[in-house]
Write a protein that holds these residues in place. Sequence first.
Motif, mmCIF file in Angstrom:
data_model
loop_
_atom_site.group_PDB
_atom_site.id
_atom_site.type_symbol
_atom_site.label_atom_id
_atom_site.label_comp_id
_atom_site.label_asym_id
_atom_site.label_seq_id
_atom_site.Cartn_x
_atom_site.Cartn_y
_atom_site.Cartn_z
ATOM 1 N N PHE A 103 0.851 -1.194 0.000
ATOM 2 C CA PHE A 103 0.000 0.000 0.000
ATOM 3 C C PHE A 103 0.885 1.241 0.000
ATOM 4 N N VAL A 104 0.573 2.176 -0.910
ATOM 5 C CA VAL A 104 1.274 3.468 -0.989
ATOM 6 C C VAL A 104 0.231 4.594 -0.935
ATOM 7 N N ILE A 105 0.643 5.734 -0.438
ATOM 8 C CA ILE A 105 -0.262 6.872 -0.271
ATOM 9 C C ILE A 105 0.331 8.102 -0.971
ATOM 10 N N ASP A 106 -0.516 8.840 -1.601
ATOM 11 C CA ASP A 106 -0.110 10.146 -2.160
ATOM 12 C C ASP A 106 -0.136 11.131 -1.012
ATOM 13 N N ASP A 107 1.081 11.639 -0.610
ATOM 14 C CA ASP A 107 1.150 12.470 0.593
ATOM 15 C C ASP A 107 0.465 13.823 0.419
ATOM 16 N N LYS A 108 0.098 14.160 -0.796
ATOM 17 C CA LYS A 108 -0.615 15.430 -0.998
ATOM 18 C C LYS A 108 -2.119 15.219 -1.018
ATOM 19 N N SER A 109 -2.571 14.259 -1.827
ATOM 20 C CA SER A 109 -4.017 14.071 -1.971
ATOM 21 C C SER A 109 -4.576 13.098 -0.952
ATOM 22 N N GLY A 110 -3.730 12.204 -0.386
ATOM 23 C CA GLY A 110 -4.205 11.205 0.578
ATOM 24 C C GLY A 110 -4.788 9.969 -0.069
ATOM 25 N N ASN A 111 -4.648 9.820 -1.383
ATOM 26 C CA ASN A 111 -5.165 8.625 -2.052
ATOM 27 C C ASN A 111 -4.259 7.416 -1.742
ATOM 28 N N ILE A 112 -4.915 6.286 -1.374
ATOM 29 C CA ILE A 112 -4.194 5.039 -1.049
ATOM 30 C C ILE A 112 -4.419 4.067 -2.189
ATOM 31 N N HIS A 113 -3.316 3.499 -2.715
ATOM 32 C CA HIS A 113 -3.390 2.529 -3.792
ATOM 33 C C HIS A 113 -2.710 1.215 -3.367
ATOM 34 N N ALA A 114 -3.209 0.133 -3.919
ATOM 35 C CA ALA A 114 -2.573 -1.185 -3.757
ATOM 36 C C ALA A 114 -1.742 -1.458 -4.986
ATOM 37 N N THR A 115 -0.446 -1.658 -4.768
ATOM 38 C CA THR A 115 0.472 -1.807 -5.895
ATOM 39 C C THR A 115 0.722 -3.262 -6.278
ATOM 40 N N LYS A 116 0.278 -4.225 -5.466
ATOM 41 C CA LYS A 116 0.509 -5.643 -5.750
ATOM 42 C C LYS A 116 -0.801 -6.404 -5.724
ATOM 43 N N THR A 117 -0.778 -7.533 -6.398
ATOM 44 C CA THR A 117 -1.950 -8.412 -6.386
ATOM 45 C C THR A 117 -2.066 -9.081 -5.026
ATOM 46 N N LEU A 118 -3.251 -9.030 -4.463
ATOM 47 C CA LEU A 118 -3.482 -9.589 -3.135
ATOM 48 C C LEU A 118 -4.206 -10.930 -3.245
ATOM 49 N N ASP A 119 -3.907 -11.803 -2.265
ATOM 50 C CA ASP A 119 -4.545 -13.131 -2.204
ATOM 51 C C ASP A 119 -5.138 -13.275 -0.816
ATOM 52 N N ARG A 120 -6.453 -13.377 -0.762
ATOM 53 C CA ARG A 120 -7.120 -13.445 0.538
ATOM 54 C C ARG A 120 -6.747 -14.721 1.278
ATOM 55 N N GLU A 121 -6.466 -15.797 0.524
ATOM 56 C CA GLU A 121 -6.138 -17.052 1.187
ATOM 57 C C GLU A 121 -4.767 -16.990 1.871
ATOM 58 N N GLU A 122 -3.901 -16.065 1.403
ATOM 59 C CA GLU A 122 -2.630 -15.879 2.075
ATOM 60 C C GLU A 122 -2.770 -14.912 3.247
ATOM 61 N N ARG A 123 -3.530 -13.803 3.028
ATOM 62 C CA ARG A 123 -3.761 -12.846 4.115
ATOM 63 C C ARG A 123 -5.086 -12.166 3.874
ATOM 64 N N ALA A 124 -5.933 -12.173 4.882
ATOM 65 C CA ALA A 124 -7.302 -11.679 4.705
ATOM 66 C C ALA A 124 -7.424 -10.189 4.981
ATOM 67 N N GLN A 125 -6.553 -9.594 5.794
ATOM 68 C CA GLN A 125 -6.679 -8.170 6.112
ATOM 69 C C GLN A 125 -5.331 -7.623 6.547
#
Length: 794
Positions: A103-125
């Motif tokens: 997870f990365v955040i734009d320090d000016k606008s505050g927008n949070i983006h996910a930069t990698k593909t996530l797998d719920r079976e590996e980690r749910a939250q």
Amino acid sequence: PNMKRDSCPRTALLCLVVLCCSRALAAGGLNRTRPSLHGHHEKGKEGQVLHRSKRGWVWNQFFVIEEYTGPDPVLVGRLHSDIDSGDGNIKYILSGEGAGIIFVIDDKSGNIHATKTLDREERAQYTLTAQAVDRHTNRPLEPPSEFIVKVQDINDNPPEFLHENYHANVPERSNVGTSVIQVTASDADDPTYGNSAKLVYSILEGQPYFSVEAQTGIIRTALPNMDREAKEEYHVVIQAKDMGGHMGGLSGTTKVTITLTDVNDNPPKFPQSVYQMAVSEAAVPGEEVGRVKAKDPDIGENGLVAYSIIDGDGVDAFEITTDYETQEGVVKLKKLLDFETKKSYSLKVEAANIHIDPKFISNGPFKDTVTVKVAVEDADEPPVFLKPSYVFEVHENAASGTVVGKVHAKDPDAANSAIRYSIDRHTDLERYFMINAEDGNIKTIKALDREEIPWHNISVFAVEVHKQHQEAKVPVAIKVIDVNDNAPKFAATYEAFVCENARSNQQFITISAEDKDDAANGPRFIFSLPPDITHNPNFTLRDNRDNTASVLVRREGFSRQKQDLYLLPIVISDGGVPPLSSTNTLTIRVCGCDSSGSLLSCNAEAYVLNAGLSTGALVAILACIVILLVIVVLFVTLKRQKKEPLIVFEEEDVRENIITYDDEGGGEEDTEAFDIATLQNPDGINGFVPRKDIKPEYQYLPRPGLRPAPNSVDVDDFISTRIQEADNDPTAPPYDSIQIYGYEGRGSVAGSLSSLESATTDSDLDYDYLQNWGPRFKKLADLYGSKDTFDDDS
């Protein structure tokens, strides 16, 4: 056109992501509001002024879909503070799990983006922390606050069974719906979100025999009366499908092997109604006649069969047992058969299950019967004696040729052959008896003695005249009857003693008798004195009537000096018919006794020496003498012993050159520790040293002035002198000078054993054979073969 087709799915996916994010933002209240510095006033019910502060951060959970593979990072959410006026002075910071990596955040606008593909079976939250700080001073403008980003599940995992193959058993003929086994599958997707993990079970193979419950995975029987004997094993394929079994769901399968176990639902059956068997009349009890077998398709204990004979005229002659290894009934002979008496038998044999299941008793009866016919075959049988054994009696001392008894045998066959008899001589080694070969009469050959052998046990053979191999044997016991032919006698060798001071009518011995004849011709015994000495003046006899007699003193006053020995004849008669008697002599000695009647001595000499010492006193005196002798011998032995000295002193001290064993010496100048004269031999003192290893050509004369003093103690001068002598000696070979100290002594009567000088002596030995021994013996051949060579040269 290809680019348009490729961009359409991407555009649709982006719209879906934006829609999901927008819905999440709207539902969660992602925007933050900055609380006002001025409070908002409200009046309460009683006029009290209430102050309500604005909340700084208000949001719920963020969501991001798993397995997103788009080209752009996924927008998770936006952080915004109400104090942010958009001039760029506020900096948003993100920390926590996956911050800066996933997870990365734009320090000016505050927008949070996910930069990698996530797998719920590996980690749910993921748990993250957000904070707004001053961009220039990094001073916190808002306190940090945590929030959770949950990975939203999609159906990307098919169901999986715990085992690839299952094995189960169920009894045959089970009712419909009988539970067989439960199979279980699992789905790694989120069971709380959608139907991705909602599984439904179904059967792909195995109908119509089995079914499966859609929700539980329990496999049950679907047909009644499934027979193991018809089909024992079934293969069932079960499918588990997610999405509640709807179209588009993922599925997994497993194989289940179901085996029908056996129950006792089949009775035994004989494959035929009659069995034919045959047995020889010569067969012995216990011999196998034949076998029957009832077939039972069941297995294990359900197929065990027991056989029995329930009827027939051969119940007493035959028996049947069960061979549990082959499940056969074994018919055996129970007693001997006779072809001439009965030629055939009929048996009714029953085969029944041992273990019967009550549930299937209606399928019974679980038994079957069969008829067994046994034919008796004729055999050439040996003769048979009329009795299994014979017992005869004969008087002892009977005359030769006396008939003892008669044995009889016959041929059981229809031919009824003639029989000949004989005695087994191994049982009559002394040949006391004979038998008539024609009629079987047994007679005596010589007189018998009951006292020697009371019973004779012999064996008699009977053979057919025309078939010598057919024979029979019977034991014959012959009892020898006793006759009164042995007179009684003393039971032991008696020797009586009577005291000199014996009183009249005093009993001093009791005697008994024995008789080799049996009780009828033996006791009761009668004891008496011979008629000519009935009125014996010294002794009398009393018959006790219990086969014993007592001897008594008739008078008083016996004297050993007058007569010390008496012989009393006694007559003993038995109770046989006719009675026999014998005269036995009792020896009576006169002895000296004390006042109580105890025996002291029976010798006549003892009476003369009774005034001397007793035996005990003599033994004591001898013991004292022996002890004294032993003491004297020990004393003399100790006096003669000498104490040997530990060190032998002699006139000549042989320790001339030995000072002490732990003395190291004083070096070259120490002249006291070693006598240099020991290096000198008698010849060396005179200046002449004979050589033992060569034969000198002329006598060496010692040079004057080089003779060392006998008691010289200067080692350096001594060694120098010896070296000079060796250098100037023309007869000395270039040996080491130390060779001169190998002195062996003088005056030996033994000659030299060396063979070095044998070449100068005349010898008849021929050593030419050494030339043939090879190069290793060439030197010896040259030495010993040179004589002939020299002779030839001369």
